[in-house]
Design a protein around this motif. Structure first.
Motif: not given
Length: 122
Positions: A44-45, A47, A88, A91, A94-95, A98
Motif C-alpha cells: 500500500k505504501y 516503500i 498504518t 493509511i 504518509q510514506k 513509515i
C-alpha cells in the motif's frame, strides 16, 4: 529513640494486564498482528524495502524492549503499538512516516582527543 523506617507499598491500578503472563500474550498478539499486516503495508505504501527487511525491523523494534518487567509500562507500549498499527493500516500516515522507522543509526561523536583528531571533527 530509634526511628523506624516505614515501608509503604502503594497498590497501583493495572492498565490492561494483571500479571506478566497476560502482558506477554498481549505483546505476542501485537507482534503477530504487525507481522500479518507487513505485506499489505509494503504494497500500500510502496516503500523501497522488501518484506524481509520490514520483518527484521519489526523484530528489532520489539527486541528493544525485551528487558522490561513493569507490567504497566509493557501495557502502555502495547497500547501505543496498537495505535501505530491502526494508523498504518488505515493509511492515516504518509510514506515518510513509515520510512522514519528505517533511519540509519548514527554513530556517537568521539569524545577523546585522538578520536576527534582522526575523524577531523572539532
Amino acid at each position: 529513640m530509634a526511628q523506624q523506617a516505614v515501608k509503604t507499598l502503594r497498590q497501583v491500578k493495572p492498565l490492561l494486564s494483571l500479571d506478566q503472563g497476560q502482558a506477554r500474550s498481549r505483546v505476542l498478539n501485537l507482534y503477530k498482528a504487525w507481522y500479518r499486516q507487513l505485506p499489505y503495508i509494503v504494497h500500500k505504501y510502496d516503500i523501497p524495502k522488501s518484506i524481509g527487511d520490514c520483518k527484521n525491523k519489526l523484530r528489532e523494534e520489539f527486541l528493544k524492549h525485551k528487558d522490561l518487567t513493569d507490567v504497566r509500562v509493557i501495557d502502555m507500549l502495547v497500547i501505543k503499538g496498537q495505535m501505530e498499527l491502526k494508523e498504518t493500516v488505515n493509511i492515516w500516515k504518509q510514506k515518510g512516516h513509515i520510512m522514519t522507522f528505517f533511519k540509519d543509526t548514527e554513530e556517537p561523536k568521539p569524545t577523546d582527543f585522538l578520536s576527534k583528531f582522526l575523524t577531523n571533527t572539532n
